[in-house]
Design a protein around this motif. Structure first.
Motif, PDB file in Angstrom:
ATOM      1  N   VAL A   1     -13.793  -1.677 -19.771  1.00 40.25           N
ATOM      2  CA  VAL A   1     -13.553  -2.444 -18.979  1.00 40.25           C
ATOM      3  C   VAL A   1     -12.647  -3.634 -19.559  1.00 40.25           C
ATOM      4  O   VAL A   1     -11.452  -3.944 -19.040  1.00 40.25           O
TER       5      VAL A   1
ATOM      6  N   LEU B   1     -12.158 -12.331 -13.622  1.00 33.86           N
ATOM      7  CA  LEU B   1     -12.416 -10.951 -12.909  1.00 33.86           C
ATOM      8  C   LEU B   1     -13.836 -10.563 -13.152  1.00 33.86           C
ATOM      9  O   LEU B   1     -14.518 -10.047 -12.542  1.00 33.86           O
ATOM     10  N   SER B   2     -14.343 -10.541 -14.663  1.00 26.61           N
ATOM     11  CA  SER B   2     -15.484 -10.219 -14.875  1.00 26.61           C
ATOM     12  C   SER B   2     -16.601 -10.827 -14.870  1.00 26.61           C
ATOM     13  O   SER B   2     -17.856 -10.618 -14.843  1.00 26.61           O
TER      14      SER B   2
ATOM     15  N   GLU C   1     -10.693  -9.637  -5.375  1.00 26.51           N
ATOM     16  CA  GLU C   1     -11.243  -9.763  -4.063  1.00 26.51           C
ATOM     17  C   GLU C   1     -12.571  -8.605  -4.123  1.00 26.51           C
ATOM     18  O   GLU C   1     -13.124  -8.892  -3.221  1.00 26.51           O
TER      19      GLU C   1
ATOM     20  N   ALA D   1      -9.022  -4.969  -5.707  1.00 26.17           N
ATOM     21  CA  ALA D   1      -9.746  -5.201  -6.927  1.00 26.17           C
ATOM     22  C   ALA D   1      -8.534  -5.998  -7.960  1.00 26.17           C
ATOM     23  O   ALA D   1      -9.072  -6.778  -8.548  1.00 26.17           O
ATOM     24  N   ALA D   2      -7.376  -5.672  -7.903  1.00 24.29           N
ATOM     25  CA  ALA D   2      -6.419  -6.441  -8.575  1.00 24.29           C
ATOM     26  C   ALA D   2      -6.146  -7.844  -8.352  1.00 24.29           C
ATOM     27  O   ALA D   2      -5.916  -8.487  -9.242  1.00 24.29           O
ATOM     28  N   ARG D   3      -6.440  -8.174  -7.152  1.00 25.03           N
ATOM     29  CA  ARG D   3      -6.418  -9.597  -6.619  1.00 25.03           C
ATOM     30  C   ARG D   3      -7.761 -10.299  -6.925  1.00 25.03           C
ATOM     31  O   ARG D   3      -7.903 -11.568  -6.684  1.00 25.03           O
TER      32      ARG D   3
ATOM     33  N   TYR E   1      -3.814  -8.218 -18.194  1.00 25.32           N
ATOM     34  CA  TYR E   1      -4.584  -9.332 -17.905  1.00 25.32           C
ATOM     35  C   TYR E   1      -4.609 -10.393 -19.247  1.00 25.32           C
ATOM     36  O   TYR E   1      -4.923  -9.553 -20.288  1.00 25.32           O
TER      37      TYR E   1
ATOM     38  N   ASN F   1       0.748  -1.238   0.106  1.00 28.79           N
ATOM     39  CA  ASN F   1      -0.006  -0.140   0.164  1.00 28.79           C
ATOM     40  C   ASN F   1       1.006   1.319  -0.129  1.00 28.79           C
ATOM     41  O   ASN F   1       0.766   2.184  -0.917  1.00 28.79           O
TER      42      ASN F   1
ATOM     43  N   VAL G   1     -14.600  -2.875  -9.307  1.00 27.97           N
ATOM     44  CA  VAL G   1     -13.784  -2.742 -10.304  1.00 27.97           C
ATOM     45  C   VAL G   1     -14.028  -2.118 -11.470  1.00 27.97           C
ATOM     46  O   VAL G   1     -13.228  -1.308 -11.896  1.00 27.97           O
TER      47      VAL G   1
ATOM     48  N   PHE H   1     -17.629  -6.841  -9.010  1.00 31.26           N
ATOM     49  CA  PHE H   1     -17.212  -6.411 -10.672  1.00 31.26           C
ATOM     50  C   PHE H   1     -17.666  -4.998 -10.519  1.00 31.26           C
ATOM     51  O   PHE H   1     -17.098  -4.209 -11.138  1.00 31.26           O
TER      52      PHE H   1
ATOM     53  N   ILE I   1       2.475   1.812  -3.264  1.00 27.97           N
ATOM     54  CA  ILE I   1       1.613   2.465  -4.285  1.00 27.97           C
ATOM     55  C   ILE I   1       1.533   3.915  -4.053  1.00 27.97           C
ATOM     56  O   ILE I   1       1.498   4.503  -5.089  1.00 27.97           O
TER      57      ILE I   1
ATOM     58  N   GLN J   1      -5.703  -2.769  -4.451  1.00 27.61           N
ATOM     59  CA  GLN J   1      -4.937  -3.971  -4.219  1.00 27.61           C
ATOM     60  C   GLN J   1      -5.887  -4.920  -4.464  1.00 27.61           C
ATOM     61  O   GLN J   1      -6.010  -6.263  -4.977  1.00 27.61           O
TER      62      GLN J   1
END
Lengths: 200, 206
Positions: free
Chosen positions: A153, A170-171, B39, B35-37, A162, A94, B45, B42, A97, B33
């Protein structure tokens, strides 16, 4: 994991180190019990430096050490009682970042350890090239903003590295839809940039 | 679609130049972090990616979070993951034995004489995580090393007389329920003979 085991192997006495602050008696016999401290937060540094160097733009790579150092220093300064490795790693990430974002927002000035402001040297000092790079970046982002949401997206996930399968996970769009949205979105990007007279 | 165009676009986008436009209302690093993982929801995201599309600083931040996170393809690589876990577990056992066994020749009979008195792999509650083993001859002293699966020491007790060790709850706190705990006993028999047991496994009860 292997790196971790490797480190343990390189420090075989680690398990036997540590103070034994308290002795306890049991059935009249003294024995020692110790809970070793978790790994020092400083051990995160090499991995963090490598990670920063891998993801930042070339003009920031020389500052990877500084970024990692500042991130770790922030974690130490916060002094949270939870010092589990997973917490420390997440906190360091964190902080890294935030540090990366700070330096990208203000690339012309970085505050160094001596408290002085120093200019960040760009790898490509050519002003004309720097200007055209900024214009291209602005155009790419404008085109992205103009995309319809699902396509944006899909394209964003592609641009962020990705794979198709990861974007699908993810989606939860499914393979066909993910492929279609990415394909159509990239076609839109090409058309949009072309209309602005630009190409990556 | 041109692969060259796609690749160049990705390179350009992921490495913004100095002075590229960033925004001030950036989301917390923790949100990026998560979102990228994979967790985050959507919807979350989508919200974050809308911001990242307009923010050079957060583009690099997301790339960092993604690089730091494990792959999202847990199901696609489940067999690989299982194989890796088995390999690491076997390796850990071998390493642990090599690491903590004393550099002396052990008598096989004596080694066999001390065994775990709880079933291997037994689930023990955090509040009563008591490791027990069969006792040696009277006067035997025990040293016990307890580690997690990654060989991180959790607790170590030396000069024990009773054939048991209660691992404090605080030492187990960082480990999740179901975590494997490896433990080994080293004993010195009354005649001075050192003995080391095999590595035993216990689990933290849910």
């Amino acid at each position: 994991m292997f790196e971790y085991v490797q480190r343990r192997l390189l420090q075989p006495d680690l398990a036997h180190q540590g103070a034994f602050p308290e002795g306890r008696r049991r059935r009249g016999r003294k024995y020692r019990l110790t809970i070793p401290p978790v790994d020092d937060v400083g051990q995160l540094r090499p991995g963090l430096v490598a990670l920063v160097r891998r993801v930042v733009p070339p003009w920031l790579r020389d500052h990877a050490e500084d970024i990692a150092h500042n991130a770790i220093a922030q974690v130490i300064e916060r002094g949270n009682p939870d010092r589990s490795p997973s917490y420390l790693m997440r906190a360091a990430h964190n902080a890294a970042i935030d540090e990366i974002r700070r330096r990208i927002r203000r690339p012309e000035v970085a505050i160094e350890d001596d408290g002085e402001a120093h200019a960040v040297e760009a790898k490509t000092p050519d002003p004309a090239r720097a200007t055209s790079s900024r214009e291209l970046d602005r155009a790419i982002r404008a085109c992205l903003a103009a995309l319809a949401s699902p396509r944006r997206v899909a394209v964003m996930l592609f641009l962020l590295g990705y794979s198709r399968a990861e974007a699908e996970a993810l989606s939860r769009w499914g393979k066909k839809r993910t492929e279609h949205l990415t394909y159509r979105g990239l076609a839109d990007m090409r058309e949009c940039l072309g209309a602005k007279g630009m190409a990556p | 679609m041109s692969d060259a165009f796609d690749g160049k676009l990705r390179d350009r986008f992921s490495a913004p130049p100095p002075g590229a436009a960033s925004r001030a209302d950036c989301p917390d690093a923790e949100r990026i972090q998560a979102a990228a993982r994979g967790e985050a929801s959507f919807a979350e995201v989508e919200t974050l990616l809308d911001h990242v599309a307009r923010c050079a600083a957060c583009t690099v931040a997301w790339r960092f979070a993604r690089a730091a996170a494990p792959s999202l393809l847990r199901t696609d690589f489940r067999w690989l993951a299982i194989a890796a876990v088995v390999t690491v577990a076997l390796g850990a056992g071998v390493v642990l034995r090599t690491w903590i066994n004393p550099p002396v020749e052990l008598r096989s009979t004596a080694r066999d004489a001390i065994r775990a008195a709880i079933p291997d792999g037994a689930e023990l509650p955090r509040g009563a995580f008591v490791l027990r083993w069969t006792p040696g001859p009277p006067g035997t002293r025990y040293t016990v090393l307890v580690t997690d699966e990654r060989l991180t020491p959790i607790a170590r007790a030396a000069n024990l007389e009773p054939p048991e060790l209660r691992v404090p709850e605080t030492a187990l706190a960082p480990l999740p329920a179901g975590a494997r705990v490896l433990w080994q006993v080293r004993a010195v028999l009354p005649d001075g003979t050192p003995v080391a047991t095999p590595t035993f496994v216990a689990r933290i009860a849910p």
